[in-house]
Design an enzyme around this catalytic site. Structure first.
Site, PDB file in Angstrom:
ATOM      1  N   GLY A 226     -10.723  58.233 -49.993  1.00  0.00           N
ATOM      2  CA  GLY A 226      -9.994  57.032 -49.590  1.00  0.00           C
ATOM      3  C   GLY A 226      -9.236  56.344 -50.706  1.00  0.00           C
ATOM      4  O   GLY A 226      -8.967  55.155 -50.629  1.00  0.00           O
ATOM      5  N   GLU A 445     -34.386  64.964 -57.737  1.00  0.00           N
ATOM      6  CA  GLU A 445     -33.870  63.732 -58.347  1.00  0.00           C
ATOM      7  C   GLU A 445     -34.992  62.720 -58.551  1.00  0.00           C
ATOM      8  O   GLU A 445     -35.008  61.994 -59.547  1.00  0.00           O
ATOM      9  CB  GLU A 445     -32.750  63.127 -57.491  1.00  0.00           C
ATOM     10  CG  GLU A 445     -31.507  64.004 -57.353  1.00  0.00           C
ATOM     11  CD  GLU A 445     -30.918  64.441 -58.678  1.00  0.00           C
ATOM     12  OE1 GLU A 445     -31.040  63.700 -59.675  1.00  0.00           O
ATOM     13  OE2 GLU A 445     -30.343  65.548 -58.730  1.00  0.00           O
TER      14      GLU A 445
HETATM   15  P1  ADP Z   1      -7.855  60.494 -51.234  1.00  0.00           P
HETATM   16  O1  ADP Z   1      -6.589  59.817 -51.577  1.00  0.00           O
HETATM   17  O2  ADP Z   1      -9.049  59.933 -51.966  1.00  0.00           O
HETATM   18  O3  ADP Z   1      -7.832  61.982 -51.313  1.00  0.00           O
HETATM   19  P2  ADP Z   1      -7.244  59.483 -48.633  1.00  0.00           P
HETATM   20  O4  ADP Z   1      -7.097  58.052 -48.957  1.00  0.00           O
HETATM   21  O5  ADP Z   1      -6.013  60.263 -48.491  1.00  0.00           O
HETATM   22  O6  ADP Z   1      -8.198  60.174 -49.704  1.00  0.00           O
HETATM   23  O7  ADP Z   1      -8.145  59.616 -47.341  1.00  0.00           O
HETATM   24  C1  ADP Z   1      -7.789  60.451 -46.281  1.00  0.00           C
HETATM   25  C2  ADP Z   1      -8.181  59.842 -44.974  1.00  0.00           C
HETATM   26  O8  ADP Z   1      -9.592  59.732 -44.866  1.00  0.00           O
HETATM   27  C3  ADP Z   1      -7.681  58.440 -44.794  1.00  0.00           C
HETATM   28  O9  ADP Z   1      -6.398  58.431 -44.262  1.00  0.00           O
HETATM   29  C4  ADP Z   1      -8.692  57.848 -43.830  1.00  0.00           C
HETATM   30  O10 ADP Z   1      -8.372  58.172 -42.507  1.00  0.00           O
HETATM   31  C5  ADP Z   1      -9.954  58.551 -44.182  1.00  0.00           C
HETATM   32  N1  ADP Z   1     -10.770  57.740 -45.079  1.00  0.00           N
HETATM   33  C6  ADP Z   1     -11.115  58.051 -46.357  1.00  0.00           C
HETATM   34  N2  ADP Z   1     -11.890  57.097 -46.885  1.00  0.00           N
HETATM   35  C7  ADP Z   1     -12.031  56.143 -45.965  1.00  0.00           C
HETATM   36  C8  ADP Z   1     -12.723  54.885 -45.933  1.00  0.00           C
HETATM   37  N3  ADP Z   1     -13.418  54.440 -46.985  1.00  0.00           N
HETATM   38  N4  ADP Z   1     -12.642  54.177 -44.803  1.00  0.00           N
HETATM   39  C9  ADP Z   1     -11.963  54.614 -43.747  1.00  0.00           C
HETATM   40  N5  ADP Z   1     -11.286  55.777 -43.716  1.00  0.00           N
HETATM   41  C10 ADP Z   1     -11.321  56.551 -44.796  1.00  0.00           C
HETATM   42 ZN    ZN Z   2     -31.526  67.862 -62.264  1.00  0.00          ZN
END
Ligand code: ADP
Ligand code: ZN
Length: 625
Positions: A226, A445
C-alpha cells in the site's frame, strides 16, 4: 483516468529538418548533371571547328574529357540561346565537350593544329559527395524509422518527446479519490505522513515558523503493502496534484533520456506546486553507484540518479514540491539519496498483521455485497503473510466466483475458495505460511524472544512477529545498541539468542527445520570471528588473523594445524552456546509456550505485551556500564 502527457503536435521541427535534408539528397541524385556545353563528336570538332579555325582553346580534363571554348568567330555561329554564357563564380562554361580515349594522342593533334590547350585535373567533388552521403543518409533514415517504432512501443509515440517525463498526473481534472479512510492499517505510517499533508495544505504556516519540511519521504516495504496507495492518499487528503511514475520509466536505452526526464518532471511539478511527486521502485535508479559498473546501462542510470540529486538539491520546500518514493530495498539505495535534504525521512510500510489485515478486508469488502455469514476476523486469521494487494485480490476473486455461480451475494465459502486460489498464485513466490508452518515459526520466534528476555546481555526487544519480512519467516526486532566494543559475554549471549530459534524447535517438536539458516550463518560468522579475529579462545590464543585485504579462503595466514584447531574451537563454542540456550529454554518451557501461543493468536507482540505475559526483564538495561 490516467492522463498520459501527450505530445503537443505530431509535426515536429525535427521532421522539417529531416524533410529538407531528404530533399537535398534527392535533388542531387535526380537533377540532370550540369551540362558543360553540348556534346559533339571528334569528327565535328576536327573537321568543322578546327578546320574552320573557330576554336579559341581547349581544356583536357582528367585526360578523358575535352572542353572546347570557341573564339569570337565561333561564338557567332552558335544558336541564339547558347550565346549568352552564364558565368558561375567567374568560371566560363565550355561551348562544347567530347570524350577522348587517349590524352597524349590528342595533345599531339592540338600541337600540330596550334590550338592552345590546358591540362586540367578536376576532382569530381559532387560524385564523391554523393557516394559519401548516400549511405549516411540511408542509415539516418533507417534509424529514424526504428527509433520512431521504439518510441511508439514505449507509449511515448514520438521519439522526439522521449525526454519528456512519462509521469501520470492526477490533478483538478483527474481527481484523486483516495484519502486516509481508504488506507487500512498502517497507523504509524499514516501518522508520519500526516505532517506532510498539513504542510501541503498550508505551506506558509510551516515556513513562517522557520520549520523545514522534508523534501523526500521514502516508503520502505514489500510490494503490495500500500505504498502507492498511501502516497496517493496524502495527495488526496491535501487536495494537491499527484505525479506518479516508476523508477524504471527513467531507465531507457538512450543516453541522456533519464536525466532529461527527471528535469522535465521537476519543471512540470514546480509549475503545479504544491504537489507530490511519487516515484515507485526508486531502486531502479537509486541503486548504489559505482558498483559492478561493467555495462553502459549503469552509466546511464548514474546520470539519471545524479540528475535526481541535483534537482532535489535545487529546490527548497518553499516551492511546495514533496517527493515520495517507494522501495522494498532501502539498503541497496545510494547513501547520497538518503542524506539530509533528500530522502531524509524513511517510513516503513510492513506486511499487515492480523488486526491490520482485518481492517484491509473491511475496506475492500465494503465495495462488494456480502452475505451475513462472512466473518472478517476469520478471513484475516486465514491469510497470514498476505499484503494489502493480495487481500484486494481475494475480495475481487470472491466476487468473481460468486457471480460465476449466479449468486447475488458473496458468501464465506466464496471467500475461502478465493483465498485458496490466491494462495496458489502466491505459493510460487514462496511467501505464504501454512498453518503448521505458522506453529513452527511461532515457537522458533518465541525461542529467540525468551532467550533474549532471560539472558543478561540480550538486547532490548522491540517486537517479535511471525509476519514474514524479506527472506525471514518471522523475526524478533531488537533495539540496536550503539557500542564500539563488545565484551566476550555479550557475544556469547548473542550467539545463544540466535541459536534459540532452532533450540526451541528441537525442544517442542523434536524436529529441526531449515528455518534457522540465517541464524546459523550469523552464529558461524560470529564464532569464527571470536576465535580467529578477536583472540577470544584460550587454545588459539591472543592472535588475530584479520586481514581485510586478503581472501581467507585462498591464503590462510596460519598452518593446517592451526586451521584444524580453529575449526574445533569454533565447533566447541557453538555447541556450548547451543546447549546453554537449550537448557535455558527447557527451564523456561512454560514461558516459551505462553509466548508462542500469543504469537499464533496475535502474530505480533510488542515489548509491553511480552512483559504482560511473562513479567518484566530481569536485566532492564542490557549493558549499562
Ligand atoms: P505498493 O505500492 O506498496 O506496491 P499499492 O499501493 O500499489 O502497493 O497497493 C496495491 C493495492 O492493494 C491497492 O490499490 C489497494 O487496493 C490494496 N492495498 C494495499 N494496501 C492496502 C491498505 N493498507 N489498505 C487498503 N488497501 C490496500
Ligand atoms: Zn531465527
Amino acid at each position: 483516468m490516467s492522463n498520459e502527457e501527450q505530445p503537443k503536435s505530431g509535426f515536429n521541427l525535427f521532421w522539417i529538418y529531416g524533410i529538407i535534408f531528404l530533399f537535398i539528397i534527392l535533388s542531387f541524385l535526380f537533377l540532370p548533371e550540369r551540362k558543360n556545353g553540348d556534346e559533339i563528336s571528334y569528327d565535328k570538332f576536327a573537321n568543322e571547328l578546327v578546320a574552320n579555325n573557330l576554336v579559341k582553346k581547349v581544356n583536357i580534363v582528367n585526360e578523358k574529357l575535352i572542353e572546347v571554348f570557341l573564339n569570337q568567330e565561333g561564338q557567332k555561329l552558335l544558336p541564339a540561346e547558347k550565346k549568352n554564357k552564364t558565368e558561375l563564380f567567374g568560371s566560363v562554361y565550355p561551348d562544347y565537350t567530347f570524350k577522348i580515349i587517349s590524352g597524349e594522342k590528342f595533345e599531339e593533334f592540338l600541337i600540330q593544329k596550334r590550338i592552345p590547350y590546358e591540362i586540367v585535373e578536376r576532382t569530381d567533388y559532387f560524385g564523391s559527395f554523393v557516394s559519401l552521403m548516400l549511405p549516411i543518409a540511408i542509415l539516418i533514415l533507417i534509424s529514424l524509422f526504428f527509433m520512431r517504432r521504439i518510441g511508439a512501443s514505449m507509449g511515448g509515440g514520438q521519439i522526439f518527446n522521449i525526454g519528456k517525463s512519462k509521469a501520470t498526473l492526477f490533478d483538478e481534472e483527474n481527481k484523486i479519490n483516495v484519502n486516509f479512510s481508504n488506507v487500512a492499517g498502517l497507523e504509524e505510517a499514516k501518522q508520519e505522513v500526516m505532517e506532510v499533508v498539513e504542510f501541503l495544505k498550508n505551506p506558509k504556516k510551516f515556513t513562517k515558523l522557520g520549520g523545514k519540511m522534508p523534501k523526500g519521504v521514502l516508503l520502505v516495504g514489500p510490494p503490495g503493502t500500500g505504498k502507492t496507495l498511501l502516497a496517493k492518499a496524502v495527495a488526496g487528503e491535501a487536495g494537491v496534484p499527484f505525479f506518479s511514475l516508476s523508477g524504471s520509466d527513467f531507465v531507457e536505452m538512450f543516453v541522456g533520456v533519464g536525466a532529461a526526464r527527471v528535469r522535465d518532471l521537476f519543471k512540470t511539478a514546480k509549475e503545479k506546486a504544491p504537489c507530490i511527486i511519487f516515484i515507485d521502485e526508486i531502486d531502479a535508479i537509486g541503486r548504489q553507484r559505482g558498483r559492478g559498473n561493467f555495462t553502459g546501462g549503469n552509466d546511464e542510470r548514474e546520470n539519471t540518479l545524479n540528475q535526481l540529486l541535483v534537482e532535489m538539491d535545487g529546490f527548497n520546500t518553499d516551492s511546495g514540491v514533496i517527493i515520495m518514493a517507494a522501495t522494498n530495498r532501502a539498503d541497496i539505495l545510494d547513501p547520497a539519496l538518503l542524506r539530509p535534504g533528500r530522502f531524509d525521512r524513511q517510513i516503513s510500510v510492513d506486511r499487515p498483521e492480523l488486526k491490520e489485515r482485518e481492517a484491509i478486508f473491511k475496506v475492500h469488502i465494503a465495495k462488494i455485497t456480502v452475505s451475513e455469514d462472512v466473518d472478517i476476523a476469520k478471513l484475516a486469521a486465514q491469510t497470514p503473510g498476505f499484503v494489502g494487494a493480495d487481500i484486494a485480490n481475494v475480495c475481487n476473486e470472491a466476487a468473481l466466483i460468486a457471480s460465476r455461480k449466479d449468486k447475488d451475494k458473496v458468501s464465506m465459502e466464496d471467500f475461502m475458495q478465493a483465498i485458496d486460489r490466491v494462495l496458489l498464485g502466491l505459493e510460487k513466490k514462496s511467501r505464504v505460511i501454512h498453518p503448521e508452518e505458522k506453529e513452527t515459526i511461532a515457537y522458533h520466534e518465541a525461542g529467540h524472544c525468551i532467550a533474549g528476555w532471560y539472558l543478561k546481555y540480550g538486547s532490548p526487544l522491540v517486537k517479535v512477529t511471525i509476519i514474514p519480512r524479506g527472506t525471514a519467516l518471522g523475526y524478533a526486532l531488537y533495539q540496536p545498541e550503539e557500542r564500539i566494543i563488545t565484551p566476550y559475554h555479550k557475544l556469547i549471549d548473542e550467539m545463544c539468542v540466535s541459536l534459540a530459534g532452532r533450540a526451541a524447535e528441537e525442544i517442542v517438536f523434536n524436529e529441526i527445520s531449515t528455518g534457522a539458516l540465517d541464524d546459523l550463518q550469523k552464529v558461524t560468522q560470529k564464532a569464527y570471528a571470536m576465535v580467529s579475529y578477536f583472540g577470544m579462545n584460550e587454545k588459539v590464543g591472543n592472535v588475530s588473523f584479520y586481514d581485510p585485504h586478503s581472501d581467507m579462503a585462498l591464503t590462510k595466514p596460519y598452518s593446517d594445524q592451526t586451521a584444524k584447531l580453529i575449526d574445533d574451537e569454533v565447533r566447541k563454542l557453538i555447541d556450548y552456546a547451543y546447549n546453554r540456550v537449550k537448557a535455558l529454554l527447557i527451564e523456561k518451557r512454560q514461558q516459551l509456550e505462553t509466548i508462542a501461543k500469543a504469537l499464533l493468536e496475535k502474530e505480533v507482540l510488542l515489548q509491553s505485551d511480552v512483559e504482560n505475559l511473562i513479567g518484566p526483564r530481569l536485566f532492564p538495561t542490557a549493558f549499562a556500564s
